[in-house]
Design a protein around this motif. Structure first.
Motif, mmCIF file in Angstrom:
data_model
loop_
_atom_site.group_PDB
_atom_site.id
_atom_site.type_symbol
_atom_site.label_atom_id
_atom_site.label_comp_id
_atom_site.label_asym_id
_atom_site.label_seq_id
_atom_site.Cartn_x
_atom_site.Cartn_y
_atom_site.Cartn_z
ATOM 1 N N VAL A 160 0.845 -1.132 -0.023
ATOM 2 C CA VAL A 160 -0.111 -0.032 -0.227
ATOM 3 C C VAL A 160 1.040 1.318 -0.227
ATOM 4 O O VAL A 160 1.962 1.248 0.649
ATOM 5 C CB VAL A 160 -0.919 -0.029 1.343
ATOM 6 C CG1 VAL A 160 -1.616 1.046 1.468
ATOM 7 C CG2 VAL A 160 -1.798 -1.224 1.164
ATOM 8 N N THR A 161 0.583 2.269 -0.764
ATOM 9 C CA THR A 161 1.319 3.511 -0.948
ATOM 10 C C THR A 161 0.605 4.482 -0.819
ATOM 11 O O THR A 161 -0.746 4.559 -0.186
ATOM 12 C CB THR A 161 2.093 3.568 -2.269
ATOM 13 O OG1 THR A 161 0.971 3.521 -3.157
ATOM 14 C CG2 THR A 161 2.723 2.400 -2.655
ATOM 15 N N ARG A 162 1.066 5.893 -0.832
ATOM 16 C CA ARG A 162 0.308 7.035 -0.643
ATOM 17 C C ARG A 162 -0.836 7.131 -1.589
ATOM 18 O O ARG A 162 -1.813 7.972 -1.348
ATOM 19 C CB ARG A 162 1.276 8.325 -1.080
ATOM 20 C CG ARG A 162 2.343 8.500 0.034
ATOM 21 C CD ARG A 162 3.110 9.907 -0.780
ATOM 22 N NE ARG A 162 3.963 10.521 0.194
ATOM 23 C CZ ARG A 162 5.120 9.867 1.005
ATOM 24 N NH1 ARG A 162 5.530 8.737 0.339
ATOM 25 N NH2 ARG A 162 5.865 10.686 1.580
ATOM 26 N N ALA A 169 -8.535 6.560 -0.269
ATOM 27 C CA ALA A 169 -9.255 6.274 0.810
ATOM 28 C C ALA A 169 -9.713 7.312 1.395
ATOM 29 O O ALA A 169 -11.187 7.575 1.878
ATOM 30 C CB ALA A 169 -8.477 5.569 2.087
ATOM 31 N N GLN A 181 -3.198 4.597 -2.168
ATOM 32 C CA GLN A 181 -4.287 3.973 -1.754
ATOM 33 C C GLN A 181 -4.877 4.869 -0.504
ATOM 34 O O GLN A 181 -5.831 5.035 -0.316
ATOM 35 C CB GLN A 181 -3.918 2.631 -1.206
ATOM 36 C CG GLN A 181 -3.845 1.562 -2.285
ATOM 37 C CD GLN A 181 -2.335 1.651 -3.135
ATOM 38 O OE1 GLN A 181 -1.593 2.350 -2.949
ATOM 39 N NE2 GLN A 181 -2.069 0.349 -3.493
ATOM 40 N N LEU A 182 -3.618 5.564 0.141
ATOM 41 C CA LEU A 182 -4.290 6.295 1.461
ATOM 42 C C LEU A 182 -5.084 7.472 0.783
ATOM 43 O O LEU A 182 -6.042 8.108 1.161
ATOM 44 C CB LEU A 182 -2.918 7.098 2.058
ATOM 45 C CG LEU A 182 -2.219 5.968 2.822
ATOM 46 C CD1 LEU A 182 -1.133 6.394 3.610
ATOM 47 C CD2 LEU A 182 -2.933 4.813 3.570
#
Lengths: 95, 99
Positions: free
Chosen positions: B6-8, B14, B10-11
């Motif tokens: 997971v990286t920036r 979200a 995906q954040l």
């Protein structure tokens, strides 16, 4: 700095946002990281660091007070490795 | 264990799904949060995120290290290191799916 102080600082920098939205944003970030780790995924944030899960084997532990042996089950533990940029920033070597 | 990363991105996605902001604004906010945590730690202040964990900075003294290839002794200068202590909530969540 606590999570609520972090929310307050981000809200101060973003006067166009409601504080409750900033609260949701900050919570979402940490919930995403938690969710990824509980699926066994890694979270890599370049410059900041990487969160991962490490497996620990079952072992025989000891109650330090009584000396009695206790079975400790295999488990997973969260691990954080500091990113290069953040490591340098902490040591005043610029970033 | 699925082994995805997971990286920036995906954040950011979200945050974008959660609040009515553009993807660009969402990305900026993810970055500000990371930056705020970083600068706070750089000032030597601890960062505690409830039900996640705490980040603190620890001072390490000078010690003698060794170049493992040549066996040569090299001083490791005093430095500051970042330590992450996961909360019990995080540890428990990670172990519910662990087998």
């Amino acid at each position: 700095m606590t999570k609520s102080e972090l929310v307050a600082r981000i809200a101060e920098m973003n006067p166009q946002l409601y504080q409750r939205d900033v609260e949701r944003i900050v919570s979402t970030i940490f919930e995403e990281i938690t969710g990824a780790l509980s699926r066994g995924d890694r979270v890599e944030l370049r410059g900041f660091g990487a969160f991962s899960v490490k497996a620990r084997n079952a072992r025989v532990g000891r109650n330090p007070r009584t000396g009695a042996s206790v079975e400790v089950d295999a488990k997973a533990v969260p691990f954080f490795k500091t990113g290069k940029q953040l490591r340098d920033l902490i040591n005043d070597r610029g970033a | 264990m699925s082994g995805n990363t997971v990286t920036r991105a995906q954040l950011t996605e979200a945050v974008y799904q959660e609040v009515g902001l553009s993807r660009h604004e969402s990305a900026d906010l993810v970055e500000s949060v990371l930056l705020e945590i970083s600068t706070t730690l750089a000032q030597g202040e601890m960062v505690k995120i409830s039900s996640f964990g705490s980040f603190s900075v620890r001072q390490k003294g000078q010690r003698i290290g060794r170049n493992p290839k040549t066996g040569e002794e090299v001083p490791i200068l005093p430095r500051r290191v970042l330590v992450f202590r996961p909360s019990h909530v995080l540890k428990n969540k990670i172990n519910t799916n662990f087998k």
